[in-house]
Design a protein around this motif. Sequence first.
Motif, PDB file in Angstrom:
ATOM      1  N   LEU A 566       0.824  -1.203   0.000  1.00  0.00           N
ATOM      2  CA  LEU A 566       0.000   0.000   0.000  1.00  0.00           C
ATOM      3  C   LEU A 566       0.865   1.263   0.000  1.00  0.00           C
ATOM      4  CD1 LEU A 566      -2.943   0.944   0.212  1.00  0.00           C
ATOM      5  CD2 LEU A 566      -2.695   0.880   2.703  1.00  0.00           C
ATOM      6  N   ARG A 577       4.865   5.730   2.951  1.00  0.00           N
ATOM      7  CA  ARG A 577       4.932   4.273   3.081  1.00  0.00           C
ATOM      8  C   ARG A 577       4.051   3.799   4.247  1.00  0.00           C
ATOM      9  NH1 ARG A 577      10.104   2.167   0.922  1.00  0.00           N
ATOM     10  NH2 ARG A 577       9.726   0.425   2.325  1.00  0.00           N
ATOM     11  N   VAL A 582      -0.096   2.623   8.772  1.00  0.00           N
ATOM     12  CA  VAL A 582      -0.888   1.395   8.938  1.00  0.00           C
ATOM     13  C   VAL A 582      -1.239   1.153  10.412  1.00  0.00           C
ATOM     14  CG1 VAL A 582      -0.718  -1.136   8.859  1.00  0.00           C
ATOM     15  CG2 VAL A 582      -0.323   0.197   6.814  1.00  0.00           C
ATOM     16  N   LEU A 623      -2.826  -8.951   5.113  1.00  0.00           N
ATOM     17  CA  LEU A 623      -4.000  -8.736   5.972  1.00  0.00           C
ATOM     18  C   LEU A 623      -3.506  -8.370   7.361  1.00  0.00           C
ATOM     19  CD1 LEU A 623      -6.765 -11.453   5.510  1.00  0.00           C
ATOM     20  CD2 LEU A 623      -6.680  -9.127   4.622  1.00  0.00           C
ATOM     21  N   SER A 624      -4.041  -7.306   7.914  1.00  0.00           N
ATOM     22  CA  SER A 624      -3.629  -6.915   9.268  1.00  0.00           C
ATOM     23  C   SER A 624      -4.456  -7.688  10.294  1.00  0.00           C
ATOM     24  CB  SER A 624      -3.831  -5.421   9.449  1.00  0.00           C
ATOM     25  OG  SER A 624      -5.190  -5.176   9.688  1.00  0.00           O
TER      26      SER A 624
HETATM   27  P1  C2E Z   1       6.468  -1.257   2.843  1.00  0.00           P
HETATM   28  O1  C2E Z   1       5.824  -1.252   1.502  1.00  0.00           O
HETATM   29  O2  C2E Z   1       6.900   0.012   3.445  1.00  0.00           O
HETATM   30  O3  C2E Z   1       5.438  -1.953   3.833  1.00  0.00           O
HETATM   31  C1  C2E Z   1       5.698  -2.015   5.157  1.00  0.00           C
HETATM   32  C2  C2E Z   1       4.720  -2.848   5.864  1.00  0.00           C
HETATM   33  O4  C2E Z   1       3.394  -2.273   5.805  1.00  0.00           O
HETATM   34  C3  C2E Z   1       4.508  -4.229   5.226  1.00  0.00           C
HETATM   35  O5  C2E Z   1       5.507  -5.089   5.652  1.00  0.00           O
HETATM   36  C4  C2E Z   1       3.185  -4.606   5.714  1.00  0.00           C
HETATM   37  O6  C2E Z   1       3.268  -5.130   7.010  1.00  0.00           O
HETATM   38  C5  C2E Z   1       2.470  -3.284   5.754  1.00  0.00           C
HETATM   39  N1  C2E Z   1       1.630  -3.194   4.549  1.00  0.00           N
HETATM   40  C6  C2E Z   1       2.002  -2.840   3.309  1.00  0.00           C
HETATM   41  N2  C2E Z   1       0.997  -2.899   2.465  1.00  0.00           N
HETATM   42  C7  C2E Z   1      -0.069  -3.311   3.184  1.00  0.00           C
HETATM   43  C8  C2E Z   1      -1.412  -3.577   2.877  1.00  0.00           C
HETATM   44  O7  C2E Z   1      -1.854  -3.477   1.732  1.00  0.00           O
HETATM   45  N3  C2E Z   1      -2.213  -3.973   3.876  1.00  0.00           N
HETATM   46  C9  C2E Z   1      -1.736  -4.125   5.136  1.00  0.00           C
HETATM   47  N4  C2E Z   1      -2.578  -4.543   6.079  1.00  0.00           N
HETATM   48  N5  C2E Z   1      -0.470  -3.883   5.473  1.00  0.00           N
HETATM   49  C10 C2E Z   1       0.356  -3.487   4.499  1.00  0.00           C
HETATM   50  P2  C2E Z   1       5.835  -6.392   4.796  1.00  0.00           P
HETATM   51  O8  C2E Z   1       4.565  -7.154   4.588  1.00  0.00           O
HETATM   52  O9  C2E Z   1       6.914  -7.121   5.476  1.00  0.00           O
HETATM   53  O10 C2E Z   1       6.246  -5.855   3.410  1.00  0.00           O
HETATM   54  C11 C2E Z   1       7.537  -5.832   2.945  1.00  0.00           C
HETATM   55  C12 C2E Z   1       8.150  -4.524   3.165  1.00  0.00           C
HETATM   56  O11 C2E Z   1       9.517  -4.595   2.887  1.00  0.00           O
HETATM   57  C13 C2E Z   1       7.593  -3.460   2.206  1.00  0.00           C
HETATM   58  O12 C2E Z   1       7.635  -2.228   2.853  1.00  0.00           O
HETATM   59  C14 C2E Z   1       8.630  -3.454   1.122  1.00  0.00           C
HETATM   60  O13 C2E Z   1       8.698  -2.247   0.365  1.00  0.00           O
HETATM   61  C15 C2E Z   1       9.884  -3.630   1.925  1.00  0.00           C
HETATM   62  N6  C2E Z   1      10.976  -4.182   1.138  1.00  0.00           N
HETATM   63  C16 C2E Z   1      10.936  -4.956   0.043  1.00  0.00           C
HETATM   64  N7  C2E Z   1      12.188  -5.287  -0.384  1.00  0.00           N
HETATM   65  C17 C2E Z   1      13.035  -4.711   0.485  1.00  0.00           C
HETATM   66  C18 C2E Z   1      14.448  -4.666   0.575  1.00  0.00           C
HETATM   67  O14 C2E Z   1      15.165  -5.241  -0.188  1.00  0.00           O
HETATM   68  N8  C2E Z   1      14.979  -3.983   1.615  1.00  0.00           N
HETATM   69  C19 C2E Z   1      14.186  -3.332   2.530  1.00  0.00           C
HETATM   70  N9  C2E Z   1      14.761  -2.651   3.495  1.00  0.00           N
HETATM   71  N10 C2E Z   1      12.839  -3.330   2.465  1.00  0.00           N
HETATM   72  C20 C2E Z   1      12.282  -4.016   1.432  1.00  0.00           C
END
Ligand code: C2E
Length: 790
Positions: A566, A577, A582, A623-624
């Motif tokens: 999201l 972000r 959230v 899903l939260s």
């Molecule tokens: P992000 O996009 O900043 O999302 C952070 C957290 O917000 C997600 O952790 C998830 O718990 C929540 N979130 C995101 N979208 C949704 C949604 O649609 N609904 C709900 N309920 N919660 C949401 P999560 O699931 O562990 O996602 C992976 C995170 O890791 C994402 O951050 C992504 O951008 C980030 N990420 C991906 N690749 C890398 C990487 O190589 N290094 C780092 N540092 N972060 C990365």
Amino acid sequence: MKGSLQTAVTLLPAITAAVLAWDALRLRARPAGLAIAALLTSAAIWTGGYAGEILAATLQGKLLWAKVQYFGIATLPLAWLAFADGYAGGRWGWERRWPLLAPMPFITLALAWTNELHGMIWTSVAMDQIGGISVLALEHGTWFYLHVAFCYVLLAAGSIRIVRELWRRPFFGRQAMAMVAGAIGPWAGNLLYVSGLNPIAPLDLTPFAFAASAITLTIAVGRFGFLDLVPVAHASVLASMADSVFVLDSRDRVIDTNPAARNSFCIGGDPVGRNVRDLIPSLPSGHRELGPEHRHGFSHTVDGRITHYALSSTPLADPRRRESGRILVITDVTDQRLAEERIHTLAHKDALTGLPNREVFRGRFDRALRAARRNGRHAACLFIDLDNFKRINDHYGHSIGDAVLREAVRRIEAGLRASDTVLAAPDDTTLARFGGDEFVILLEGLDHPEDAVPPAERVIAALQAPHRHGESRLSLNASVGVAVYPDDGEDAETLLRNADAAMYAAKEGGGNRVQFFTSRIRDAVTQRIEVESELHRAIEQDAFVLAYQPQFCTARNRIVGFEALLRWNHPERGIVRPGDFVAVAEQSGLIIPMGEWIMQRACSDWTRLRAATGTDCRLAINLSPRQFADPRLIRYLRETLERTGLPPKLLEIELTEGALMEDTETTQELLEDLHSLGASLAIDDFGAGYSSLAYMRTFHLDVIKIDRSFVASMLDDHRAANLVRAMIAMGHNLGLEVVCEGVEQQEQLEALVEAGCDRLQGYLLGHPVPIEQVEALLRQEPAHRLAASA
Ligand code: C2E
Ligand code: CA
Ligand code: CA
């Protein structure tokens, strides 16, 4: 001719009696009906016998009929008495006494019937001719006079009973007149005969008078229905009632009562004739104005014991609808009252611990704040949350969990009581349970805000001391947030919210500590409130977008799925972000509408993408915990899948460990429901929470996503690398697919491929991108092959 007249005259009373007796039996319950039937039968036999005697031509015939008459004469007084006593409510209890009286008529019958003995009745029998009617001229024997005396006594007793009963009941109407006529009729007939004033002398009018009386009484009793018409029946109904019944006359004097009323209210003797207010001083005044539909409550004290009653009052009207009295029915509602009080307690007290609940606490808090405002002192609100309670509940089960909560209450109370410095002690303390493992303490009458610290620390210390539950030794850690009036808020709501925020800060700081509300927390709270209102607006303005981050399959060397993430398109801050909002959305419940939007958008994006590219990539959606607990979740998911036409097997749902930990039983059901939709289930951030291994065994899962932090540190920390390898092996042993996220470096990728990780996700392989770029990613995919990047 004469014979048939004779038959007719004798049969007529018999038939009348039979019909009326049947009617009486049908209308009235026994024994009243039986008494009436007996009375009618006796009168009919007597009258029929007398008619037969008059009409018979021969002396022999007359004598035979005279004997028949004696069946009636001998039994009628007894039947009369039975009827009269029944009418009077059976007070005399003739049924019990009648064996004493019955021998007399039988002796009479035997003497009259047996020729050898009937000298005792008739010493001489002859025919006499009077006014063209031939009658028997009799000379009577000794028993005759004895029997006559017996009959007069019984008849008098019966008549007196009827008249007295009428006197006792002040209802004068047609029924009463008929009853009086019925009671004195036989006497009139007999008097005429005995006195010789009979116009058709010496015809005996007594049997006819009796027959007329019996018929009159039967009709009076049967037709003019009144409450007291067949008191035998009514008395037994009243007697069997648990409610107290009072029948009152027009001046509130008691006419009748039932045993329940006598037991409850009439300790000092017979209530009849007394004013009901003398008996029940607490009776609601104005009971005369009440209709039967009203129920008035009152209470009555006997020997210091209070009983609660409900009163209903029904007017008693005669057939012309004149109100002549009232019936009071008084129901003992003490048990009901106690039950109501218990419900009240349940509504105001926490059932498990007996502590006041949130509502009650709010009331006391408001009062305490008013007092603090008046006397210029401080009041503190302590928000307590047990740090490890959820784990105890999951691990040991709910009954131990409940016992632990009760123990926690005992300890908190003990901690509050033990006060070392009397001076700094609060004037008053209130402990309440807000649900789950959340407790709130109100400290009133503090001189300084710091005075809230010692009690808070004592509470933590008291909770910490280990205690036993069965085999296990448990100790509880608590986080306590403190907000003080007036510095941290002027009203209960603000103070509670700030204490709650301070408690969260204490938890974030590692738990097991007291945290005062500070300006930093205030800022965080303010910011949260701000974000919340901005989120509301964002939902309305459709300010959210989704980014999709690719996942690579190590074995097939290509993209096999995307995770939807999201993004908030903020008017000033640009793309925000989820880490920044959230949690607020989750706390405020806004995550529910947001989650529905995410589902809908991601699924429709995906069907469009599939139509354009024919891809079979999976779509992972987060899903939260709050969404997971939403009872409408399954229905909503199913509807969205149907609406968008996305094949369910492409949908992967990512849940955090926290969401699974809420309630094991319902979680299991929910997971099955998700599976039955056709979706697969992934555990997100695996290893970052606790009890990971325990639920691996319990729950039906498909995928684990090892937390970023492990991947991040695996190159520097060989223990982290070992852990990642162990988790991958364990996942495979359990038949699960393993995904590693946060892959940023080539070395990480190589190590993970070597460890056998199934899918990889991270900036190295691809950043989250808008849907428009997903298509391009899929097309240029060959260039992104793992081998190529390796
Ligand atoms: P992000 O996009 O900043 O999302 C952070 C957290 O917000 C997600 O952790 C998830 O718990 C929540 N979130 C995101 N979208 C949704 C949604 O649609 N609904 C709900 N309920 N919660 C949401 P999560 O699931 O562990 O996602 C992976 C995170 O890791 C994402 O951050 C992504 O951008 C980030 N990420 C991906 N690749 C890398 C990487 O190589 N290094 C780092 N540092 N972060 C990365
Ligand atoms: Ca995720
Ligand atoms: Ca994650």
